[in-house]
Design an enzyme around this catalytic site. Structure first.
Site, PDB file in Angstrom:
ATOM      1  N   SER A  33       0.829  -1.213   0.000  1.00  0.00           N
ATOM      2  CA  SER A  33       0.000   0.000   0.000  1.00  0.00           C
ATOM      3  C   SER A  33       0.855   1.251   0.000  1.00  0.00           C
ATOM      4  O   SER A  33       1.752   1.402   0.836  1.00  0.00           O
ATOM      5  CB  SER A  33      -0.869   0.061   1.263  1.00  0.00           C
ATOM      6  OG  SER A  33      -1.767  -0.996   1.287  1.00  0.00           O
ATOM      7  N   HIS A  64      -3.969   0.548  -4.293  1.00  0.00           N
ATOM      8  CA  HIS A  64      -3.483  -0.649  -4.986  1.00  0.00           C
ATOM      9  C   HIS A  64      -4.025  -0.617  -6.412  1.00  0.00           C
ATOM     10  O   HIS A  64      -5.233  -0.613  -6.615  1.00  0.00           O
ATOM     11  CB  HIS A  64      -3.994  -1.917  -4.299  1.00  0.00           C
ATOM     12  CG  HIS A  64      -3.235  -2.268  -3.059  1.00  0.00           C
ATOM     13  ND1 HIS A  64      -2.310  -3.270  -3.000  1.00  0.00           N
ATOM     14  CD2 HIS A  64      -3.264  -1.720  -1.835  1.00  0.00           C
ATOM     15  CE1 HIS A  64      -1.803  -3.338  -1.782  1.00  0.00           C
ATOM     16  NE2 HIS A  64      -2.372  -2.401  -1.048  1.00  0.00           N
ATOM     17  N   HIS A  86      -5.569  -9.154  -0.959  1.00  0.00           N
ATOM     18  CA  HIS A  86      -5.568  -9.452   0.473  1.00  0.00           C
ATOM     19  C   HIS A  86      -6.694 -10.418   0.820  1.00  0.00           C
ATOM     20  O   HIS A  86      -7.764 -10.393   0.214  1.00  0.00           O
ATOM     21  CB  HIS A  86      -5.782  -8.182   1.295  1.00  0.00           C
ATOM     22  CG  HIS A  86      -4.793  -7.095   1.034  1.00  0.00           C
ATOM     23  ND1 HIS A  86      -4.913  -6.235  -0.026  1.00  0.00           N
ATOM     24  CD2 HIS A  86      -3.664  -6.737   1.698  1.00  0.00           C
ATOM     25  CE1 HIS A  86      -3.900  -5.381  -0.007  1.00  0.00           C
ATOM     26  NE2 HIS A  86      -3.128  -5.662   1.026  1.00  0.00           N
ATOM     27  N   TYR A  88      -8.584 -10.200   3.364  1.00  0.00           N
ATOM     28  CA  TYR A  88      -9.769  -9.478   3.883  1.00  0.00           C
ATOM     29  C   TYR A  88     -10.698  -8.976   2.779  1.00  0.00           C
ATOM     30  O   TYR A  88     -11.818  -8.563   3.064  1.00  0.00           O
ATOM     31  CB  TYR A  88      -9.360  -8.315   4.798  1.00  0.00           C
ATOM     32  CG  TYR A  88      -8.563  -7.217   4.137  1.00  0.00           C
ATOM     33  CD1 TYR A  88      -9.146  -6.325   3.250  1.00  0.00           C
ATOM     34  CD2 TYR A  88      -7.205  -7.080   4.398  1.00  0.00           C
ATOM     35  CE1 TYR A  88      -8.402  -5.321   2.638  1.00  0.00           C
ATOM     36  CE2 TYR A  88      -6.456  -6.087   3.798  1.00  0.00           C
ATOM     37  CZ  TYR A  88      -7.059  -5.216   2.914  1.00  0.00           C
ATOM     38  OH  TYR A  88      -6.318  -4.251   2.307  1.00  0.00           O
ATOM     39  N   GLU A  89     -10.221  -9.003   1.532  1.00  0.00           N
ATOM     40  CA  GLU A  89     -11.102  -8.578   0.438  1.00  0.00           C
ATOM     41  C   GLU A  89     -12.161  -9.643   0.147  1.00  0.00           C
ATOM     42  O   GLU A  89     -13.078  -9.392  -0.640  1.00  0.00           O
ATOM     43  CB  GLU A  89     -10.274  -8.275  -0.816  1.00  0.00           C
ATOM     44  CG  GLU A  89      -9.380  -7.056  -0.634  1.00  0.00           C
ATOM     45  CD  GLU A  89      -8.433  -6.838  -1.809  1.00  0.00           C
ATOM     46  OE1 GLU A  89      -8.888  -6.346  -2.839  1.00  0.00           O
ATOM     47  OE2 GLU A  89      -7.248  -7.174  -1.688  1.00  0.00           O
ATOM     48  N   ALA A 116       3.070  -2.233   3.665  1.00  0.00           N
ATOM     49  CA  ALA A 116       2.898  -1.199   4.675  1.00  0.00           C
ATOM     50  C   ALA A 116       2.534  -1.939   5.958  1.00  0.00           C
ATOM     51  O   ALA A 116       1.719  -2.858   5.928  1.00  0.00           O
ATOM     52  CB  ALA A 116       1.779  -0.255   4.284  1.00  0.00           C
ATOM     53  N   MET A 217      -1.395  -6.943   7.094  1.00  0.00           N
ATOM     54  CA  MET A 217      -2.493  -7.796   6.620  1.00  0.00           C
ATOM     55  C   MET A 217      -2.133  -8.535   5.334  1.00  0.00           C
ATOM     56  O   MET A 217      -3.017  -8.883   4.553  1.00  0.00           O
ATOM     57  CB  MET A 217      -3.730  -6.920   6.384  1.00  0.00           C
ATOM     58  CG  MET A 217      -4.125  -6.083   7.595  1.00  0.00           C
ATOM     59  SD  MET A 217      -5.417  -4.907   7.189  1.00  0.00           S
ATOM     60  CE  MET A 217      -5.398  -3.872   8.665  1.00  0.00           C
ATOM     61  N   SER A 218      -0.855  -8.773   5.123  1.00  0.00           N
ATOM     62  CA  SER A 218      -0.448  -9.423   3.864  1.00  0.00           C
ATOM     63  C   SER A 218       0.812 -10.239   4.103  1.00  0.00           C
ATOM     64  O   SER A 218       1.093 -10.647   5.217  1.00  0.00           O
ATOM     65  CB  SER A 218      -0.175  -8.348   2.803  1.00  0.00           C
ATOM     66  OG  SER A 218       0.942  -7.567   3.178  1.00  0.00           O
ATOM     67  N   ASN A 241       2.667   3.566  10.809  1.00  0.00           N
ATOM     68  CA  ASN A 241       2.137   4.175  12.032  1.00  0.00           C
ATOM     69  C   ASN A 241       2.844   3.607  13.253  1.00  0.00           C
ATOM     70  O   ASN A 241       3.312   2.469  13.247  1.00  0.00           O
ATOM     71  CB  ASN A 241       0.615   3.979  12.132  1.00  0.00           C
ATOM     72  CG  ASN A 241       0.171   2.610  11.684  1.00  0.00           C
ATOM     73  OD1 ASN A 241       0.109   2.316  10.491  1.00  0.00           O
ATOM     74  ND2 ASN A 241      -0.098   1.762  12.636  1.00  0.00           N
ATOM     75  N   HIS A 253      -6.273   4.602   7.198  1.00  0.00           N
ATOM     76  CA  HIS A 253      -5.663   4.181   5.927  1.00  0.00           C
ATOM     77  C   HIS A 253      -4.942   5.360   5.271  1.00  0.00           C
ATOM     78  O   HIS A 253      -3.918   5.180   4.606  1.00  0.00           O
ATOM     79  CB  HIS A 253      -6.730   3.600   4.998  1.00  0.00           C
ATOM     80  CG  HIS A 253      -6.158   2.989   3.734  1.00  0.00           C
ATOM     81  ND1 HIS A 253      -5.184   2.007   3.746  1.00  0.00           N
ATOM     82  CD2 HIS A 253      -6.404   3.237   2.431  1.00  0.00           C
ATOM     83  CE1 HIS A 253      -4.865   1.676   2.504  1.00  0.00           C
ATOM     84  NE2 HIS A 253      -5.593   2.413   1.687  1.00  0.00           N
TER      85      HIS A 253
END
Ligand code: HPA
Length: 278
Positions: A33, A64, A86, A88-89, A116, A217-218, A241, A253
Site C-alpha cells: 500500500s 493498490h 488481500h 480481507y477482500e 505497509a 495484513m499481507s 504508524n 488508511h
C-alpha cells in the site's frame, strides 16, 4: 469446502502472461500500500491488468492499482505486482497467493515482497523501513494456511520447511545497500493478521509479547507459498504508524498512504541495489 486453485488454473494465467512478453524475470516484486511508484519507473514495460488474466482476483483496495508491470529495473527483468490481493477482500487464500504461484510457473527464482505495516516495536516511527527477518503466521495458526488442500507436488513438498523464510544472503545484501545509501534499516519480525480492522491496543501488546516488531495484513501467505516453491525471499516493511500500545492515538488508511510517500524512495533504493547484485 474451499475451492482450491489447481495447477491447470495457475498455468492458464502464466500462459496468458507469456503471450504478452518474452522477458524472463529474475525477480517478482510485490508492492505494498502506497508503494506503487517503483513500478512506474520500469523500462520497456508491459502492463497486464489482473482483470485480463484467467482465474485472477482483482485488487479492490485504494492505493493498490491491480496489474502486473513486466519490465526492467537496473537492467534486470522483473515482474512487479502493482497492487496485491488481500485475504480481507473476501478472496480465498489460494486466490490471494495465485500471483506467487504464477511467478513460480514462469520460472522466477526470487521474490521481493514489500508492505505497509504498523509498528509494534515501541521505537519504530512512521517512515521507517524494516527488513523482515522472520514472520509470525497468525492467520495460519487459526487454519488459514495457503497450502491447505491438495498439495501441488509439482511445485513443492506437503510439509515445507519455514526455518529460513527470509533469505540470509539477501538480508545481508539489503543491509549493505541500506548502509551505502545512508538509510537506517530497522530489522524484525512481521506478524500477519487477516484485517481489515486495525489492531486494538490489547492486540498490539499481545503481538509485542509474542515477539512481533511490525504487523500487517499481507505478506505471510505469499512468503509461505514462495518458500513452498523454493523461491528466495527478501521482505521489506514500511512502517506507516507508530505502535498504539496505550490506546492514545488512532490509525487510518490515509496515514498509511501518506507514510508511503516517505518510505517509497528508501524501499526503491534498497530494491534497486539488491537487484543490481542479483
Ligand atoms: N496494522 C495492520 N496493518 C497495517 C497497519 C497497522 O497498523 N498499518 C499499515 N498496515
Amino acid at each position: 469446502m474451499q475451492n482450491f486453485i489447481s495447477l491447470a488454473q495457475i498455468d492458464e494465467a502464466a500462459q496468458a502472461i507469456r503471450k504478452q512478453t518474452l522477458l524472463q524475470p529474475v525477480a517478482g516484486i510485490i508492492l505494498g500500500s502506497g508503494l506503487n511508484d517503483l513500478a512506474d519507473s520500469a523500462q520497456k514495460a508491459v502492463h497486464i491488468p489482473y482483470s485480463d488474466l484467467p482465474n485472477f482476483p482483482v485488487s479492490t483496495v485504494q492505493g493498490h492499482v491491480g496489474r502486473f508491470v513486466i519490465g526492467e529495473l537496473e537492467g534486470k527483468p522483473v515482474l512487479i505486482m502493482q497492487g496485491r490481493i488481500h485475504y480481507y477482500e473476501g478472496y480465498t487464500m489460494g486466490q490471494v497467493t495465485l500471483p506467487v504461484r504464477v511467478m513460480q510457473r514462469l520460472g522466477i527464482p526470487n521474490l521481493i515482497v514489500t508492505n505497509a505495516a504498523g509498528g509494534v516495536h515501541p521505537d519504530f516511527l512512521p517512515g521507517d523501513v524494516m527488513l523482515i527477518t522472520d514472520q509470525i503466521n497468525l492467520m495460519g495458526m487459526s487454519g488459514l494456511n495457503p497450502l491447505m488442500g491438495p498439495n501441488l507436488d509439482e511445485i513443492g513438498p506437503r510439509f515445507p520447511d519455514m526455518s529460513q523464510a527470509y533469505d540470509r544472503v539477501y538480508n545481508d545484501l539489503a543491509r549493505k545497500v541500506a548502509k551505502e545509501n545512508n538509510i537506517v534499516l530497522r530489522e524484525g519480525v512481521y506478524a500477519g493478521l487477516s484485517g481489515p480492522s486495525f489492531e486494538s491496543p490489547a492486540d498490539l501488546r499481545f503481538l509485542r509479547l509474542a515477539g512481533a516488531d511490525a504487523v500487517g495484513m499481507s505478506t505471510v501467505p505469499e512468503v509461505i507459498v514462495a518458500r513452498h516453491g523454493n523461491m528466495r525471499v527478501l521482505g521489506l516493511s514500511g512502517i506507516s504508524n507508530k505502535a498504539n500500545l496505550d490506546g492514545s492515538t488512532i490509525t487510518t488508511h490515509q496515514e498509511v498512504i501518506e507514510a508511503g510517500k516517505v518510505i517509497t524512495p528508501k524501499v526503491e533504493k534498497i530494491v534497486r541495489g539488491v537487484l543490481r547484485s542479483l
